[in-house]
Design a protein around this motif. Structure first.
Motif, short mmCIF file in Angstrom:
data_model
loop_
_atom_site.label_atom_id
_atom_site.label_comp_id
_atom_site.label_asym_id
_atom_site.label_seq_id
_atom_site.Cartn_x
_atom_site.Cartn_y
_atom_site.Cartn_z
N ALA A 5 -7.90 -7.82 -48.35
CA ALA A 5 -6.88 -6.89 -47.87
C ALA A 5 -7.40 -6.05 -46.71
O ALA A 5 -6.68 -5.80 -45.73
N ILE A 6 -8.67 -5.63 -46.80
CA ILE A 6 -9.28 -4.84 -45.72
C ILE A 6 -9.34 -5.67 -44.44
O ILE A 6 -9.03 -5.18 -43.35
N LEU A 7 -9.73 -6.95 -44.58
CA LEU A 7 -9.83 -7.81 -43.41
C LEU A 7 -8.46 -8.05 -42.77
O LEU A 7 -8.34 -8.10 -41.53
N VAL A 8 -7.43 -8.20 -43.59
CA VAL A 8 -6.08 -8.41 -43.07
C VAL A 8 -5.61 -7.17 -42.30
O VAL A 8 -5.05 -7.27 -41.20
N LYS A 9 -5.84 -5.99 -42.88
CA LYS A 9 -5.47 -4.75 -42.19
C LYS A 9 -6.23 -4.61 -40.87
O LYS A 9 -5.65 -4.27 -39.83
N ALA A 10 -7.54 -4.88 -40.93
CA ALA A 10 -8.38 -4.76 -39.73
C ALA A 10 -7.94 -5.75 -38.66
O ALA A 10 -7.90 -5.42 -37.46
N GLY A 11 -7.59 -6.97 -39.08
CA GLY A 11 -7.15 -7.99 -38.13
C GLY A 11 -5.86 -7.60 -37.44
O GLY A 11 -5.71 -7.78 -36.22
N GLN A 12 -4.92 -7.04 -38.21
CA GLN A 12 -3.65 -6.61 -37.61
C GLN A 12 -3.87 -5.45 -36.65
O GLN A 12 -3.27 -5.41 -35.56
N LEU A 13 -4.74 -4.51 -37.04
CA LEU A 13 -5.03 -3.37 -36.16
C LEU A 13 -5.66 -3.84 -34.86
O LEU A 13 -5.27 -3.40 -33.77
N LEU A 14 -6.64 -4.74 -34.96
CA LEU A 14 -7.34 -5.22 -33.77
C LEU A 14 -6.40 -5.97 -32.84
O LEU A 14 -6.43 -5.77 -31.61
N LEU A 15 -5.54 -6.83 -33.40
CA LEU A 15 -4.59 -7.56 -32.57
C LEU A 15 -3.59 -6.62 -31.91
O LEU A 15 -3.28 -6.75 -30.72
N SER A 16 -3.08 -5.66 -32.68
CA SER A 16 -2.10 -4.72 -32.14
C SER A 16 -2.70 -3.91 -30.99
O SER A 16 -2.10 -3.79 -29.91
N LEU A 17 -3.90 -3.37 -31.20
CA LEU A 17 -4.55 -2.57 -30.16
C LEU A 17 -4.87 -3.41 -28.94
O LEU A 17 -4.75 -2.94 -27.80
N SER A 18 -5.26 -4.67 -29.15
CA SER A 18 -5.58 -5.55 -28.02
C SER A 18 -4.34 -5.77 -27.16
O SER A 18 -4.42 -5.71 -25.92
N ILE A 19 -3.20 -6.03 -27.80
CA ILE A 19 -1.95 -6.22 -27.05
C ILE A 19 -1.60 -4.96 -26.27
O ILE A 19 -1.28 -5.01 -25.07
N LEU A 20 -1.69 -3.81 -26.93
CA LEU A 20 -1.30 -2.56 -26.30
C LEU A 20 -2.22 -2.19 -25.15
O LEU A 20 -1.76 -1.75 -24.09
N VAL A 21 -3.52 -2.36 -25.35
CA VAL A 21 -4.48 -1.98 -24.31
C VAL A 21 -4.35 -2.88 -23.09
O VAL A 21 -4.31 -2.41 -21.94
N VAL A 22 -4.28 -4.21 -23.32
CA VAL A 22 -4.18 -5.13 -22.19
C VAL A 22 -2.92 -4.86 -21.36
O VAL A 22 -2.96 -4.79 -20.13
N LEU A 23 -1.79 -4.68 -22.04
CA LEU A 23 -0.55 -4.44 -21.31
C LEU A 23 -0.54 -3.07 -20.62
O LEU A 23 -0.02 -2.92 -19.51
N HIS A 24 -1.14 -2.07 -21.28
CA HIS A 24 -1.24 -0.74 -20.65
C HIS A 24 -2.05 -0.83 -19.35
O HIS A 24 -1.64 -0.29 -18.31
N GLU A 25 -3.19 -1.50 -19.43
CA GLU A 25 -4.03 -1.61 -18.24
C GLU A 25 -3.38 -2.48 -17.16
O GLU A 25 -3.57 -2.23 -15.97
N LEU A 26 -2.60 -3.47 -17.57
CA LEU A 26 -1.83 -4.24 -16.58
C LEU A 26 -0.84 -3.35 -15.83
O LEU A 26 -0.53 -3.60 -14.66
N GLY A 27 -0.35 -2.32 -16.53
CA GLY A 27 0.56 -1.37 -15.89
C GLY A 27 -0.09 -0.64 -14.74
O GLY A 27 0.60 -0.21 -13.80
N HIS A 28 -1.42 -0.45 -14.79
CA HIS A 28 -2.15 0.13 -13.65
C HIS A 28 -2.55 -0.96 -12.65
O HIS A 28 -2.49 -0.77 -11.44
N PHE A 29 -2.97 -2.11 -13.19
CA PHE A 29 -3.52 -3.19 -12.38
C PHE A 29 -2.50 -3.76 -11.40
O PHE A 29 -2.79 -3.94 -10.20
N ILE A 30 -1.30 -4.06 -11.88
CA ILE A 30 -0.29 -4.73 -11.05
C ILE A 30 0.14 -3.88 -9.85
O ILE A 30 0.11 -4.36 -8.71
N PRO A 31 0.53 -2.60 -10.04
CA PRO A 31 0.88 -1.82 -8.84
C PRO A 31 -0.30 -1.59 -7.92
O PRO A 31 -0.13 -1.50 -6.70
N ALA A 32 -1.52 -1.49 -8.48
CA ALA A 32 -2.70 -1.34 -7.62
C ALA A 32 -2.83 -2.54 -6.70
O ALA A 32 -3.07 -2.40 -5.49
#
Length: 448
Positions: A5-32
């Motif tokens: 259960a801990i691994l499933v929670k950690a996996g979901q958190l890691l995937l969610s944060l990865s999606i959010l961080v990559v897209l957030h940084e793309l928001g800076h990267f593309i207009p730059a």
């Protein structure tokens, strides 16, 4: 909690944060890139001393760091978390951030927040289109509520039917607790024995409810066995004793039981003992003798979905778009209200409400569920947008504040001032990060 259960929670958190961080940084990267600004690095997670993976394409190094606390793009000619003083001491180059017009720099800086807001809206839209919106209208809680000492303190009783909060009817039963806390409601209206009763919420109730970290009331459902875990799944007392699907528990050690929550309370009292469990099976009444584990659990469950009339509202794609927008806005408003409680309300202490990555990870279910995953990812996207736009140095909002000042006054803050502001902001952010995650560790160690 089991390791799986801990691994499933950690996996979901890691995937969610990865999606959010990559897209957030793309928001800076593309207009730059659109404004022909050189981007030296694009990283998922931070990479102090070394990175897990990296490659170079054009002027930009792309990589994955080992410290999963966020991510970054390093834009040439900009004072950021890299604190590259050597570059800033050289004359500005035309491809640097500092050489661009203020309006271009502003668009680059708000790009990440914009992406997170739009992402939250899009995810909510797709959730509503694909799964619809499932609610439990108050009038469909046909067996009434059950509550504990917190609810009892304002006069709630088992069997009450909640009708409204401050005269307003929540669309979903599970919104009641949030409405009471966030709107700092003064009254709850309930139907009791056919009569309407006004219950007044006393001072201190909001703080007590937040400390409890549970709804002020649950839904009563009959003690009918819908799930019986097998020995392989762990909680085996009910399985070993011969409980069967459809059995209705009517007594424990001679004490009458009607509802599932009553059964659960009695089982906890007899944890570690062998009990007399009286059940109704078809037309027969039989007594079983399960030996309870120390947890006091039989390894059974009753699904409220089967006993309550949930309503699922379906949306066409066209209908889901405005509904998704409304959902994103209401989520943002709710989060701002929560922050207001933390910093304004005398009843709520920051140490009781703040949490770090462990607290966020525990929001995810212990089994992989895509609807829950995307719902929480949309929530985190909205939160990330709001937190980043706060006018704090080292955050996007801090840079935006200084850019607006420059556009209004025509004067750019000195690079030395920006450097000191960045340092102050980073110290504040890392202190908050350490404090929030330290609270997580303290709660885990103390069980509070």
């Amino acid at each position: 909690m089991e390791t799986s259960a801990i691994l499933v929670k950690a996996g979901q958190l890691l995937l969610s944060l990865s999606i959010l961080v990559v897209l957030h940084e793309l928001g800076h990267f593309i207009p730059a890139k659109l404004f022909k600004t050189k981007v030296e690095k694009f990283y998922l997670f931070f990479d102090p001393w070394f990175s897990l993976f990296k490659f170079r394409k054009g002027d930009t190094e792309y990589g994955v760091g080992w410290l999963p606390l966020g991510g970054y793009v390093k834009i040439a000619g900009m004072i950021d978390e890299s604190m590259d003083k050597e570059q800033m001491n050289r004359p500005p180059e035309p491809w640097e951030f500092r050489s661009k017009p203020a309006w271009q720099r502003l668009i680059i800086m708000i790009g990440g927040v914009t992406v997170n807001i739009v992402l939250g809206f899009l995810i909510y839209t797709m959730i509503l289109w694909h799964w619809g919106e499932k609610t439990l209208p108050l009038q469909n809680v046909k067996y009434g509520i059950y509550t504990d000492s917190i609810g009892h303190s304002i006069g709630l009783k088992d069997g009450d039917m909640i009708v409204s909060v401050d005269g307003k009817v929540p669309e979903d039963f599970w919104d009641v607790t949030g409405d009471v806390i966030l709107d700092e409601a003064k009254t709850i209206q309930v139907k009791r024995d056919g009569q309407m009763v006004d219950l007044h919420i006393k001072d201190g109730f909001v703080g007590s409810t937040i400390r409890k970290k549970a709804p002020i009331a649950g839904v009563r459902v009959p003690a009918v066995m819908d799930t019986i875990m097998t020995e392989k799944e762990g909680l085996t007392a009910g399985h070993k004793a011969g409980l069967k699907l459809g059995d209705t528990v009517i007594a424990i050690n001679g004490t009458e039981v009607k509802y599932f929550h009553e059964m659960a309370k009695l089982l906890v009292k007899d944890s570690g003992r062998t009990i007399d469990l009286t059940v109704k099976r078809g037309a027969d009444t039989i007594t079983l003798h399960p030996t309870l584990p120390k947890t006091g659990q039989l390894g059974v469950n009753t699904f409220s979905d089967r006993h309550l009339d949930y309503v699922t509202k379906r949306y066409t794609f066209g209908e889901a778009i405005p509904a998704g927008f409304t959902k994103a806005i209401s989520t943002l408003v709710g989060y701002v209200q929560q922050l207001r409680l933390i910093f304004v309300s005398k009843e709520v202490k920051a140490s009781e409400s703040l949490g770090g990555f462990m607290a966020i990870g525990n929001l995810f279910p212990s089994v992989w569920d895509w609807q829950s995953f995307w719902t929480l990812t949309a929530l985190l996207s909205i939160i990330l947008a709001f937190m980043n736009i706060l006018p704090i140095p080292a955050l996007d909002g801090g840079h935006v504040l200084f850019l607006i000042y420059e556009m209004i006054t025509g004067r750019k803050p000195s690079e030395k001032f920006m450097e000191y502001a960045q340092i102050v902001g980073m110290v504040l952010l890392f202190s908050l990060l350490l404090y929030a995650n330290g609270l997580d560790i303290w709660r885990w160690l103390t069980g509070k």
